[in-house]
Enzyme design. Structure first.
Site, mmCIF file in Angstrom:
data_model
loop_
_atom_site.group_PDB
_atom_site.id
_atom_site.type_symbol
_atom_site.label_atom_id
_atom_site.label_comp_id
_atom_site.label_asym_id
_atom_site.label_seq_id
_atom_site.Cartn_x
_atom_site.Cartn_y
_atom_site.Cartn_z
ATOM 1 N N ASP A 58 0.864 -1.182 0.000
ATOM 2 C CA ASP A 58 0.000 0.000 0.000
ATOM 3 C C ASP A 58 0.900 1.232 0.000
ATOM 4 O OD1 ASP A 58 -1.664 2.105 0.497
ATOM 5 O OD2 ASP A 58 -2.864 1.051 2.008
ATOM 6 N N PHE A 81 0.103 4.811 -11.700
ATOM 7 C CA PHE A 81 -1.327 4.658 -11.960
ATOM 8 C C PHE A 81 -2.124 4.517 -10.670
ATOM 9 C CE2 PHE A 81 0.650 2.701 -15.766
ATOM 10 C CZ PHE A 81 -0.025 3.361 -16.770
ATOM 11 N N ALA A 82 -1.479 4.041 -9.599
ATOM 12 C CA ALA A 82 -2.230 3.637 -8.407
ATOM 13 C C ALA A 82 -3.052 4.803 -7.859
ATOM 14 C CB ALA A 82 -1.272 3.125 -7.335
ATOM 15 N N LEU A 84 -7.436 5.581 -6.202
ATOM 16 C CA LEU A 84 -8.862 5.263 -6.203
ATOM 17 C C LEU A 84 -9.499 6.170 -7.250
ATOM 18 C CD1 LEU A 84 -9.512 5.117 -2.337
ATOM 19 C CD2 LEU A 84 -9.358 3.185 -3.928
ATOM 20 N N SER A 125 -6.167 13.303 -15.702
ATOM 21 C CA SER A 125 -7.464 13.029 -16.307
ATOM 22 C C SER A 125 -8.035 14.297 -16.931
ATOM 23 C CB SER A 125 -8.410 12.549 -15.204
ATOM 24 O OG SER A 125 -9.729 12.536 -15.656
ATOM 25 N N TYR A 150 -12.436 13.162 -6.113
ATOM 26 C CA TYR A 150 -11.521 12.428 -6.998
ATOM 27 C C TYR A 150 -10.843 13.396 -7.978
ATOM 28 C CZ TYR A 150 -10.021 9.956 -11.155
ATOM 29 O OH TYR A 150 -9.275 9.527 -12.238
ATOM 30 N N LYS A 154 -6.646 14.821 -8.612
ATOM 31 C CA LYS A 154 -5.844 14.919 -9.845
ATOM 32 C C LYS A 154 -5.274 16.329 -9.998
ATOM 33 C CE LYS A 154 -6.258 10.702 -11.121
ATOM 34 N NZ LYS A 154 -5.124 9.802 -10.902
ATOM 35 N N ASN A 179 -11.478 9.241 -22.247
ATOM 36 C CA ASN A 179 -12.205 8.078 -21.705
ATOM 37 C C ASN A 179 -11.642 6.761 -22.227
ATOM 38 O OD1 ASN A 179 -13.938 10.379 -21.136
ATOM 39 N ND2 ASN A 179 -15.465 8.874 -20.537
ATOM 40 N N ASN A 199 -19.010 3.049 -15.193
ATOM 41 C CA ASN A 199 -18.686 3.558 -16.529
ATOM 42 C C ASN A 199 -19.527 2.902 -17.611
ATOM 43 O OD1 ASN A 199 -15.577 3.589 -15.090
ATOM 44 N ND2 ASN A 199 -16.443 5.460 -15.922
ATOM 45 N N VAL A 217 -29.495 5.135 -19.795
ATOM 46 C CA VAL A 217 -28.796 6.223 -20.496
ATOM 47 C C VAL A 217 -29.172 7.510 -19.778
ATOM 48 C CG1 VAL A 217 -28.626 7.490 -22.670
ATOM 49 C CG2 VAL A 217 -28.731 4.986 -22.684
HETATM 50 P P1 NAD Z 1 -7.773 0.721 -11.656
HETATM 51 O O1 NAD Z 1 -8.567 0.876 -10.403
HETATM 52 O O2 NAD Z 1 -8.094 -0.402 -12.546
HETATM 53 O O3 NAD Z 1 -6.218 0.646 -11.297
HETATM 54 C C1 NAD Z 1 -5.653 1.341 -10.223
HETATM 55 C C2 NAD Z 1 -4.838 0.346 -9.411
HETATM 56 O O4 NAD Z 1 -4.220 1.018 -8.306
HETATM 57 C C3 NAD Z 1 -5.682 -0.789 -8.836
HETATM 58 O O5 NAD Z 1 -5.120 -2.035 -9.219
HETATM 59 C C4 NAD Z 1 -5.611 -0.574 -7.315
HETATM 60 O O6 NAD Z 1 -5.640 -1.801 -6.613
HETATM 61 C C5 NAD Z 1 -4.287 0.159 -7.176
HETATM 62 N N1 NAD Z 1 -4.162 1.009 -5.984
HETATM 63 C C6 NAD Z 1 -5.037 1.964 -5.554
HETATM 64 N N2 NAD Z 1 -4.567 2.554 -4.436
HETATM 65 C C7 NAD Z 1 -3.365 1.962 -4.160
HETATM 66 C C8 NAD Z 1 -2.397 2.137 -3.140
HETATM 67 N N3 NAD Z 1 -2.563 3.012 -2.134
HETATM 68 N N4 NAD Z 1 -1.265 1.379 -3.178
HETATM 69 C C9 NAD Z 1 -1.080 0.462 -4.161
HETATM 70 N N5 NAD Z 1 -1.964 0.264 -5.146
HETATM 71 C C10 NAD Z 1 -3.100 1.000 -5.156
HETATM 72 O O7 NAD Z 1 -7.854 2.109 -12.434
HETATM 73 P P2 NAD Z 1 -7.436 2.486 -13.929
HETATM 74 O O8 NAD Z 1 -8.670 2.719 -14.700
HETATM 75 O O9 NAD Z 1 -6.427 1.539 -14.425
HETATM 76 O O10 NAD Z 1 -6.780 3.907 -13.666
HETATM 77 C C11 NAD Z 1 -5.379 4.079 -13.540
HETATM 78 C C12 NAD Z 1 -5.090 5.541 -13.290
HETATM 79 O O11 NAD Z 1 -5.612 6.319 -14.359
HETATM 80 C C13 NAD Z 1 -5.719 6.095 -12.013
HETATM 81 O O12 NAD Z 1 -4.819 7.021 -11.440
HETATM 82 C C14 NAD Z 1 -6.952 6.809 -12.527
HETATM 83 O O13 NAD Z 1 -7.350 7.842 -11.657
HETATM 84 C C15 NAD Z 1 -6.449 7.351 -13.848
HETATM 85 N N6 NAD Z 1 -7.513 7.622 -14.819
HETATM 86 C C16 NAD Z 1 -8.392 6.622 -15.158
HETATM 87 C C17 NAD Z 1 -9.424 6.894 -16.056
HETATM 88 C C18 NAD Z 1 -10.424 5.839 -16.429
HETATM 89 O O14 NAD Z 1 -11.493 6.187 -16.941
HETATM 90 N N7 NAD Z 1 -10.150 4.552 -16.212
HETATM 91 C C19 NAD Z 1 -9.541 8.171 -16.622
HETATM 92 C C20 NAD Z 1 -8.604 9.153 -16.279
HETATM 93 C C21 NAD Z 1 -7.597 8.865 -15.361
HETATM 94 N N1 UFG Z 2 -23.431 6.767 -18.978
HETATM 95 C C1 UFG Z 2 -24.729 6.314 -19.096
HETATM 96 N N2 UFG Z 2 -25.083 5.205 -18.381
HETATM 97 C C2 UFG Z 2 -24.224 4.544 -17.561
HETATM 98 C C3 UFG Z 2 -22.886 5.022 -17.447
HETATM 99 C C4 UFG Z 2 -22.537 6.149 -18.168
HETATM 100 O O1 UFG Z 2 -25.545 6.876 -19.806
HETATM 101 O O2 UFG Z 2 -24.621 3.556 -16.923
HETATM 102 C C5 UFG Z 2 -23.027 7.954 -19.756
HETATM 103 C C6 UFG Z 2 -22.627 9.119 -18.867
HETATM 104 O O3 UFG Z 2 -23.747 9.893 -18.546
HETATM 105 C C7 UFG Z 2 -21.625 9.848 -19.771
HETATM 106 C C8 UFG Z 2 -20.995 8.737 -20.604
HETATM 107 O O4 UFG Z 2 -21.881 7.622 -20.507
HETATM 108 O O5 UFG Z 2 -22.319 10.695 -20.621
HETATM 109 C C9 UFG Z 2 -19.627 8.329 -20.123
HETATM 110 O O6 UFG Z 2 -19.714 8.029 -18.740
HETATM 111 P P1 UFG Z 2 -18.549 7.286 -17.948
HETATM 112 O O7 UFG Z 2 -19.028 7.104 -16.546
HETATM 113 O O8 UFG Z 2 -18.126 6.071 -18.684
HETATM 114 O O9 UFG Z 2 -17.330 8.307 -18.041
HETATM 115 P P2 UFG Z 2 -17.205 9.801 -17.506
HETATM 116 O O10 UFG Z 2 -16.917 10.655 -18.688
HETATM 117 O O11 UFG Z 2 -18.355 10.186 -16.668
HETATM 118 O O12 UFG Z 2 -15.938 9.708 -16.538
HETATM 119 C C10 UFG Z 2 -14.774 8.902 -16.857
HETATM 120 C C11 UFG Z 2 -14.145 8.387 -15.563
HETATM 121 C C12 UFG Z 2 -13.601 9.530 -14.738
HETATM 122 C C13 UFG Z 2 -12.653 10.335 -15.564
HETATM 123 C C14 UFG Z 2 -13.321 10.786 -16.833
HETATM 124 C C15 UFG Z 2 -12.343 11.479 -17.733
HETATM 125 O O13 UFG Z 2 -15.108 7.673 -14.810
HETATM 126 O O14 UFG Z 2 -12.880 9.000 -13.654
HETATM 127 O O15 UFG Z 2 -13.842 9.658 -17.553
HETATM 128 O O16 UFG Z 2 -11.220 10.704 -17.949
HETATM 129 F F1 UFG Z 2 -12.244 11.416 -14.857
#
Ligand code: NAD
Ligand code: UFG
Length: 340
Positions: A58, A81-82, A84, A125, A150, A154, A179, A199, A217
């Site tokens: 952690d 990447f780690a 929440l 992000s 969240y 960032k 996304n 998502n 939707v």
């Molecule tokens: P994910 O949750 O799949 O991966 C994140 C990983 O980090 C997980 O495996 C989790 O167990 C680990 N983790 C969290 N806290 C930790 C800690 N304290 N120590 C060690 N490990 C820890 O998420 P992801 O979608 O792969 O996202 C990766 C990164 O990209 C994140 O920083 C997220 O905020 C960023 N991001 C994701 C999206 C998206 O839509 N997926 C969009 C923009 C930015």
């Molecule tokens: N949506 C639906 N139904 C669902 C889920 C999503 O209609 O069940 C719609 C949302 O309203 C939005 C679009 O699909 O219009 C995309 O939604 P997501 O939840 O997939 O993605 P967001 O753009 O809301 O957010 C994602 C991540 C955030 C990140 C952001 C930008 O969840 O962590 O992309 O990277 F910050």
């Protein structure tokens, strides 16, 4: 050359580990498995032939973080990447998000300073732009007040990194993802949402396979072509490959300045209904969905201006929406097969 990938068993991290290994890097993965499974390490090994080193730690614990670097004195760079990442959850539990995402970053940076490691790639992000006044958003588009704890982690993380870079002890590239969707073409790794997905794309594939009854939707009264919100969806593989490019740029001292930010998107915006149409086309499945009220906190539209990233990094997202949706569906089918 050894690279530390934090969150490397997670969704984007695991795809990046594959690309790093295939580019010849040695990888150490650190993850506390709060949002992923250890079996992902073996899955990575299935694709690349080499299961990366794994440390279950952690990063919000400073002593454990220090120990990690003591155990691996030859780490040359960190891709972080780690974190929440659930927006709604962060509104309910802000302190957990600040503790986890900010403490982890600070612990890592302090340890890197002690062990004289200078290269850092950060997962930011497009959430930092909020509903931008200008579209598409450029890296220079002003950031807005964060709409969730969240999102604020960032923004704060970017500020911390910029401050540390100014001291001269660090070089950093912050990548602002739009996304990310889809999965590795092998269908051996992909997104593994724990519980009900927030998502869109995992919700679509889980509905089509019968895990969920119906996709909601969220709103069709936005000012877009079909009334549903627009996002810039990017294939997770394109995103992963951009990390390898960014890392090389830093290691080869090709940065224009030690603090750089790049948008990672395709530059194309799609509505929710267009995503559904693409899914139905490539999967041959009719999706059960219903238009409901808007989701609180959703922005209307955002997509990236990718010109700067394309020019400076020499990288471009090449996979289209149909390919993204096909790989997401193949992954869902593969998971069903595995869980039989
Ligand atoms: P994910 O949750 O799949 O991966 C994140 C990983 O980090 C997980 O495996 C989790 O167990 C680990 N983790 C969290 N806290 C930790 C800690 N304290 N120590 C060690 N490990 C820890 O998420 P992801 O979608 O792969 O996202 C990766 C990164 O990209 C994140 O920083 C997220 O905020 C960023 N991001 C994701 C999206 C998206 O839509 N997926 C969009 C923009 C930015
Ligand atoms: N949506 C639906 N139904 C669902 C889920 C999503 O209609 O069940 C719609 C949302 O309203 C939005 C679009 O699909 O219009 C995309 O939604 P997501 O939840 O997939 O993605 P967001 O753009 O809301 O957010 C994602 C991540 C955030 C990140 C952001 C930008 O969840 O962590 O992309 O990277 F910050």
């Amino acid at each position: 050359m050894k690279i530390l990938v934090t969150g490397g068993t997670g969704y984007i991290g695991s795809h990046t580990v594959v690309e790093l290994q295939q580019a010849g890097y040695e990888v150490v993965v650190v993850d506390n498995l709060i949002n992923s499974e250890k079996s992902v390490i073996d899955s990575i090994g299935k694709i690349t032939g080499i299961a990366p080193d794994f440390e279950e730690i952690d990063l919000s614990d400073p002593a454990m973080t220090d120990k990690l670097f003591e155990n691996h004195p030859d780490i040359k760079a960190v891709i972080h990447f780690a974190a929440l990442k659930a927006v709604g959850d962060s509104v309910k539990r802000p302190l957990e998000y600040y503790r986890n995402n900010i403490f982890s970053l600070v612990n890592l940076l302090e340890a890197m300073k002690r062990y004289d490691i200078k290269h850092f790639v950060f997962s930011s992000s497009c959430t930092v732009y909020g509903q931008a006044d200008e579209l598409p958003v450029k890296e220079s588009t002003p950031r807005k007040d964060a709409e969730s704890p969240y999102g604020n982690t960032k923004k704060i993380a970017e500020d911390i990194l910029e401050n540390v870079v100014r001291t001269g002890s660090l070089q950093c590239i912050a990548l602002r993802y739009f996304n990310p969707i889809g999965a590795h073409p092998s269908a051996v790794i992909g997104e593994l949402p724990i519980g009900v997905p927030d998502n869109l794309v995992p919700y679509i594939t889980q509905t089509a396979i019968g895990i969920r009854k119906k996709l909601m939707v969220f709103g069709n009264d936005y000012s877009t072509k079909d009334g549903t919100p627009i996002r810039d969806y990017i294939h997770v593989l394109d995103l992963a490959q951009a990390h390898v490019v960014a890392l090389k740029r830093m290691l080869e001292n090709k940065q224009r300045s030690p603090w750089e930010i790049f948008n990672l998107g395709t530059g194309n915006g799609f509505t929710v209904l267009e995503v559904i149409n693409s899914f139905e086309k490539v999967s041959g499945q009719k999706l059960n969905y219903e238009i409901v009220e808007r989701r609180a906190g959703d922005i209307e539209k955002v997509w990236a201006d990718t010109e700067y990233a394309n020019r400076e990094l020499g990288w471009k997202a090449v996979r289209d929406l149909d390919e993204m949706m096909r790989s997401a569906w193949d992954w869902e089918l593969a998971m069903k097969e595995r869980n039989k």
